[in-house]
Write a protein that holds these residues in place. Structure first.
Motif, mmCIF file in Angstrom:
data_model
loop_
_atom_site.group_PDB
_atom_site.id
_atom_site.type_symbol
_atom_site.label_atom_id
_atom_site.label_comp_id
_atom_site.label_asym_id
_atom_site.label_seq_id
_atom_site.Cartn_x
_atom_site.Cartn_y
_atom_site.Cartn_z
ATOM 1 N N ARG A 1 0.839 -1.207 0.000
ATOM 2 C CA ARG A 1 0.000 0.000 0.000
ATOM 3 C C ARG A 1 0.873 1.257 0.000
ATOM 4 O O ARG A 1 0.662 2.183 -0.800
ATOM 5 C CB ARG A 1 -0.928 0.019 1.207
ATOM 6 C CG ARG A 1 -1.854 1.231 1.250
ATOM 7 C CD ARG A 1 -2.749 1.276 2.484
ATOM 8 N NE ARG A 1 -3.588 0.105 2.594
ATOM 9 C CZ ARG A 1 -3.454 -0.842 3.525
ATOM 10 N NH1 ARG A 1 -2.505 -0.768 4.430
ATOM 11 N NH2 ARG A 1 -4.266 -1.871 3.563
ATOM 12 N N ILE B 1 1.203 4.121 -3.031
ATOM 13 C CA ILE B 1 0.960 5.541 -2.772
ATOM 14 C C ILE B 1 2.186 6.367 -3.152
ATOM 15 O O ILE B 1 2.065 7.442 -3.724
ATOM 16 C CB ILE B 1 0.572 5.762 -1.292
ATOM 17 C CG1 ILE B 1 -0.809 5.152 -1.021
ATOM 18 C CG2 ILE B 1 0.609 7.239 -0.922
ATOM 19 C CD1 ILE B 1 -1.186 5.063 0.451
ATOM 20 N N LEU C 1 -5.824 5.909 -7.164
ATOM 21 C CA LEU C 1 -4.843 6.909 -6.740
ATOM 22 C C LEU C 1 -4.452 7.865 -7.861
ATOM 23 O O LEU C 1 -3.663 8.779 -7.650
ATOM 24 C CB LEU C 1 -3.590 6.201 -6.207
ATOM 25 C CG LEU C 1 -3.764 5.448 -4.898
ATOM 26 C CD1 LEU C 1 -2.560 4.548 -4.633
ATOM 27 C CD2 LEU C 1 -3.984 6.418 -3.738
ATOM 28 N N LYS D 1 -2.686 7.147 -10.532
ATOM 29 C CA LYS D 1 -1.330 6.878 -11.003
ATOM 30 C C LYS D 1 -1.340 6.581 -12.500
ATOM 31 O O LYS D 1 -2.314 6.068 -13.038
ATOM 32 C CB LYS D 1 -0.735 5.664 -10.276
ATOM 33 C CG LYS D 1 -0.705 5.776 -8.769
ATOM 34 C CD LYS D 1 0.240 6.846 -8.318
ATOM 35 C CE LYS D 1 0.227 6.963 -6.799
ATOM 36 N NZ LYS D 1 1.179 7.926 -6.313
#
Length: 155
Positions: free
Chosen positions: A78, A82, A111, A113
């Motif tokens: 995780r 991040i 997120l 990304k």
């Protein structure tokens, strides 16, 4: 309701103590250029890719290499997701429907990304619809892998 305490005032006036306090409250995330998502059976391919990227100066996260023994690996994954700028998803016949690969892909999407599907012995039409929407790269040969590395590093 929030209450301003003497501790909070004292911490905010001393930035070094505040940083220590904040890091204990919210641990800093690692910084990686690339998070490599892969199935365990594809670790040799992922390792070759990581080596190529690191030779060009990119810092990569690869679970097998970067999670220390006895570490809580879910938390490590995780934090690395991040703290990564982009996520490479290695998609092979082994990994197409692996739960963790799919979870990491979904987390990358959530997120915001950059998500790059990497295809090895699978075609784009075999991918699940959300993944199929991203421009993929085939990396079945050393030359194809090098083209990807050059594209990611701008060389």
């Amino acid at each position: 309701m929030f209450k301003v305490t003497d501790d909070a005032v004292r911490l905010s006036s001393d930035s070094s103590k505040f940083d220590i306090w904040l890091n204990n409250l919210i641990p800093p995330t690692p910084e990686f250029d690339v998070f490599i998502s892969y199935a365990v059976g594809d670790s040799a391919i992922a390792d070759e890719l990581r080596n190529d990227l690191e030779e060009k100066g990119l810092k990569c996260f690869m679970a097998e290499k970067d999670i220390h023994v006895a570490a809580e690996w879910q938390d490590s994954i995780r934090a690395a997701l991040i703290g990564s700028k982009r996520v490479l998803v290695l998609l092979t016949p082994r990994s197409l429907n692996r739960p963790w690969v799919l979870m990491e892909t979904g987390a990358a999407w959530a997120l915001g990304k950059s998500l790059i599907p990497l295809l090895s012995h699978v075609s784009a039409n075999e991918l699940l619809d959300p993944i199929r929407r991203y421009q993929a790269r085939v990396i079945e040969t050393t030359a194809q892998r090098q083209l990807l590395v050059n594209e990611l590093t701008g060389t």
